[in-house]
Design an enzyme around this catalytic site. Sequence first.
Site, PDB file in Angstrom:
ATOM      1  N   ASP A   1      -0.857   1.595  -3.883  1.00  0.00           N
ATOM      2  CA  ASP A   1      -1.746   0.618  -4.524  1.00  0.00           C
ATOM      3  C   ASP A   1      -3.075   1.239  -4.925  1.00  0.00           C
ATOM      4  O   ASP A   1      -3.998   0.529  -5.348  1.00  0.00           O
ATOM      5  CB  ASP A   1      -1.957  -0.608  -3.628  1.00  0.00           C
ATOM      6  CG  ASP A   1      -2.747  -0.294  -2.379  1.00  0.00           C
ATOM      7  OD1 ASP A   1      -2.693   0.874  -1.937  1.00  0.00           O
ATOM      8  OD2 ASP A   1      -3.395  -1.190  -1.830  1.00  0.00           O
TER       9      ASP A   1
ATOM     10  N   ASP B   1      -5.714   2.502  -3.538  1.00  0.00           N
ATOM     11  CA  ASP B   1      -7.045   2.346  -2.953  1.00  0.00           C
ATOM     12  C   ASP B   1      -7.463   3.659  -2.286  1.00  0.00           C
ATOM     13  O   ASP B   1      -8.590   3.803  -1.853  1.00  0.00           O
ATOM     14  CB  ASP B   1      -7.128   1.162  -1.973  1.00  0.00           C
ATOM     15  CG  ASP B   1      -6.114   1.231  -0.859  1.00  0.00           C
ATOM     16  OD1 ASP B   1      -5.238   2.106  -0.888  1.00  0.00           O
ATOM     17  OD2 ASP B   1      -6.196   0.388   0.064  1.00  0.00           O
TER      18      ASP B   1
ATOM     19  N   SER C   1       0.815  -1.217   0.000  1.00  0.00           N
ATOM     20  CA  SER C   1       0.000   0.000   0.000  1.00  0.00           C
ATOM     21  C   SER C   1       0.850   1.270   0.000  1.00  0.00           C
ATOM     22  O   SER C   1       1.614   1.499  -0.917  1.00  0.00           O
ATOM     23  CB  SER C   1      -0.956  -0.051   1.193  1.00  0.00           C
ATOM     24  OG  SER C   1      -1.841   1.019   1.149  1.00  0.00           O
TER      25      SER C   1
ATOM     26  N   ASP D   1      -2.077   6.672  -3.275  1.00  0.00           N
ATOM     27  CA  ASP D   1      -1.002   5.965  -2.581  1.00  0.00           C
ATOM     28  C   ASP D   1      -0.490   4.834  -3.494  1.00  0.00           C
ATOM     29  O   ASP D   1      -0.926   4.717  -4.646  1.00  0.00           O
ATOM     30  CB  ASP D   1      -1.471   5.455  -1.209  1.00  0.00           C
ATOM     31  CG  ASP D   1      -2.462   4.318  -1.330  1.00  0.00           C
ATOM     32  OD1 ASP D   1      -3.245   4.306  -2.294  1.00  0.00           O
ATOM     33  OD2 ASP D   1      -2.460   3.422  -0.461  1.00  0.00           O
TER      34      ASP D   1
HETATM   35 MG    MG Z   1      -3.349   1.652  -0.044  1.00  0.00          MG
END
Ligand code: MG
Length: 446
Positions: free
Chosen positions: A242, A244, A97, A240
Amino acid sequence: MKQPQLFGTNGIRGIPNQDLTIELASGIGSAIGTFFNSPKIAIAKDTRISGDMFMQVVDSAVMSTGADVIYTGELPTPGLQYYCKVNKIPGIMITASHNPPQYNGIKAIASDGTEINEEMEVKIEEIYEKKAYKKAAWDKIGRYYYDSTAIDLYMDSIIDSIDSKRIMESHLKVAIDTGNGASYFTSPTILAKLNCHVVSLNANPDGKFSSRNSEPKPENLVDLISIMKTGKFDLGIAHDGDADRCVFIDENGNYIDGDKSLALIVKNTVNKGDIVVTPVSSSDALEEVCREKGAKLISTRVGAPIVARAMIENKASIGGEENGGIIYGKHQFCRDGAMTMALMLNLLAKENKTVSELLKGIPDYTMIKTSVPRKKEWDDIKKLLMEKYKGNKMDFTDGIKLYDANGWTLIRPSGTEKIIRIFSESINKKDAEQYNKKYVDFLNNL
Ligand code: MG
């Protein structure tokens, strides 16, 4: 209930070849494959250097349990989650992440596209500890496939979830910083498909995150903010690692707190009678917005998977966290950076106002976030707090939330570090600061 030991708030994380070894990854891959017991498991990764190494070992481990691996490419975590949901198969995401580039991690996705819950994590850890892996016979070992359609499936589904025609007619000017992470292709492409005038920053996959730290905090978005300060753009966007999460910069170069963008998007998305879910750590601005719109707000423990599950149970339309993670139930029940971006574009096109004008309609609370070292067991600290402040109204949804005359303070132990987090909020900045100091002093003097 037994707590998972290896899985943190968002999967297993660590530094490759130190705490996150290929041996651990292999065991966890086998345990996840055994637990899901599915004919197919989809796998994706973000852009980190160690992603290739962990992919290979997790792929092999999964195939040894008899499941086929479907590799969907470098994708944002919500891109893999959408693929899992549509195809009704479980998944594994290789990502850490927003953590620094030296980290990596493994996250398991259920076949409805949501992150697995703690109960499932405990079961996977038990399989891992007992090495009770399913071992397929030679002719039942899984095969490896690549599905190149996952990326278009994800992007098209986002475009189909908003009023794309109106956005295309608006020709919005947008600057986006994907921070060398998993959204380097998807988010700029979605913007281009929506006829936006796009300037992309750091939209190259670079596992060293050479351009900036991955967490989309203002100190990490200096370049994007300076571009926004030229006054030539309607909206600044950052994800960020990844993707999400999604944060926004207004047309004047001001960073917008995640609480405010969540309240703004909720305000312009919900209808009377809708249900909204958020952790107990979220701003009262959201509560005010829900009250104004006649929507019902449900508070949960902190953690995106917990919010997502509560949304499914309560048939909620939207939910999210203060860190820029918005969950749009009509699309899928997980935090989704590109969907959040699209909802903001939808709003700008519909209202035909600037971001800063739109934010004037959101109550301007101040939240102070601090932490102190945890000196005692949490249960003892909680008892002491309850005794000392027994006159205050309290809430125990997560940790302890103490209400003062003009605001509240949430005190809770971190799930990953030996610290106590203290969030204080008030409509009055001075009060928020004073509440935070009061509880920090108390905890430091234990
Ligand atoms: Mg993330």
